[in-house]
Enzyme design. Sequence first.
Site, PDB file in Angstrom:
ATOM      1  N   ASP A 144      15.664 -26.336 -24.535  1.00  0.00           N
ATOM      2  CA  ASP A 144      14.630 -27.051 -25.267  1.00  0.00           C
ATOM      3  C   ASP A 144      13.274 -26.626 -24.701  1.00  0.00           C
ATOM      4  O   ASP A 144      13.181 -26.226 -23.545  1.00  0.00           O
ATOM      5  CB  ASP A 144      14.788 -28.554 -25.088  1.00  0.00           C
ATOM      6  CG  ASP A 144      16.006 -29.110 -25.805  1.00  0.00           C
ATOM      7  OD1 ASP A 144      16.808 -28.314 -26.328  1.00  0.00           O
ATOM      8  OD2 ASP A 144      16.169 -30.344 -25.830  1.00  0.00           O
ATOM      9  N   HIS A 220      21.023 -22.372 -21.168  1.00  0.00           N
ATOM     10  CA  HIS A 220      22.281 -21.773 -21.590  1.00  0.00           C
ATOM     11  C   HIS A 220      22.093 -20.286 -21.860  1.00  0.00           C
ATOM     12  O   HIS A 220      20.973 -19.780 -21.886  1.00  0.00           O
ATOM     13  CB  HIS A 220      22.789 -22.460 -22.867  1.00  0.00           C
ATOM     14  CG  HIS A 220      23.011 -23.937 -22.709  1.00  0.00           C
ATOM     15  ND1 HIS A 220      24.252 -24.513 -22.794  1.00  0.00           N
ATOM     16  CD2 HIS A 220      22.142 -24.962 -22.489  1.00  0.00           C
ATOM     17  CE1 HIS A 220      24.154 -25.829 -22.626  1.00  0.00           C
ATOM     18  NE2 HIS A 220      22.882 -26.115 -22.447  1.00  0.00           N
ATOM     19  N   SER A 331      10.270 -26.607 -16.544  1.00  0.00           N
ATOM     20  CA  SER A 331       9.707 -25.367 -16.016  1.00  0.00           C
ATOM     21  C   SER A 331       9.604 -24.344 -17.140  1.00  0.00           C
ATOM     22  O   SER A 331       9.232 -24.699 -18.251  1.00  0.00           O
ATOM     23  CB  SER A 331      10.549 -24.844 -14.855  1.00  0.00           C
ATOM     24  OG  SER A 331       9.844 -23.831 -14.184  1.00  0.00           O
TER      25      SER A 331
END
Length: 362
Positions: A144, A220, A331
């Site tokens: 995200d 991911h 981050s």
Amino acid sequence: TDRKKLHTVPVGQVFRLRPFHVLVATGGGYAGYRKYENYKLEQLEKSGVELPVKVASEWEVALYKSVPTRLLSRAWGRLNQVELPTWLRKPVYSLYIWTFGVNMKEAAVEDLHHYRNLSEFFRRKLKPQVRPVCCLHSVISPSDGKILNFGQVKNCEVEQVKGVTYSLESFLGPRICPEELRFSQAPPGNSFQQQLVTKEGNELYHCVIYLAPGDYHCFHSPTDWRVSHRRHFPGSLMSVNPGVARWIKELFCHNERVVLTGDWKHGFFSLTAVGATNVGSIRIYFDQDLHTNSPCYSKGSYNDFSFISNNNKEGIPMRKGEHLGEFNLGSTIVLIFEAPKDFKFHLKAGQKIRFGEALGSL
């Protein structure tokens, strides 16, 4: 006569300032001032005002780097692991949810009392159905976040935000030996960018995704690829929010980061997890030897680890959408990869994106 004697100390000794205290106070105050300035710039940007590019000078960067962000991040990490009393969990997490706009309806466990500490709350898992992985496109978003920049890499320079660049070689480090990247056939005399491109007609592309504190903190695999090498750069832990990224040139090269390199069906592929303030902990699930923000590593160095050995000549195979790692707070993820010239991004700079959504395809 039986009273204890009181010993006085000269006022000058009580209020004596040490250089370290002055440095921390000055650097911290300046960092706070920059935060306020960045907030004002973000508000202007949201209102549609075109902002001129203003890059920090060397002394400004040095002053910011003087703040002991590595030490503060380690302290923050320790604090995050302190188990909270059951009665305190809901008020603390609710304040965080309200501040950063966290959507707990997507969490696999919505009950706030379930999370024993802040670290568990930051690394919460999602319900499987809320992030479907796009099967129609070759590269998906690994996390995200917000798209800061994307496009082709040109002249060995990569844009971290519009108008502010960093060196490709400084970011990835010296070229990895061809034995580990067995697909690489580029002559050593070419530029660093040309050495990464392995097939004629291909180009090098990049995409920068900023994870805000309220975002899902796991990342991911963005495609089907093979991870052959890990390079860890100990470094600073400056903020990587868009305002600071617009202000400090080569911000991502200053900060601590973990570079995973390998190959996919079109050639070179890399994913880099960039640390930031209070994000000293970067975890890669299949790499148990990785320890970030450790005092045993000094800034300006890097350490390599190869996943290719006599027993494992293929490296670590990753499937698109497979769990890869996590941050302890928001981050940045930077993708740099090789693809044919007809590769197209399906993005707009500044847009919000979620894990599993399409980044681009052929």
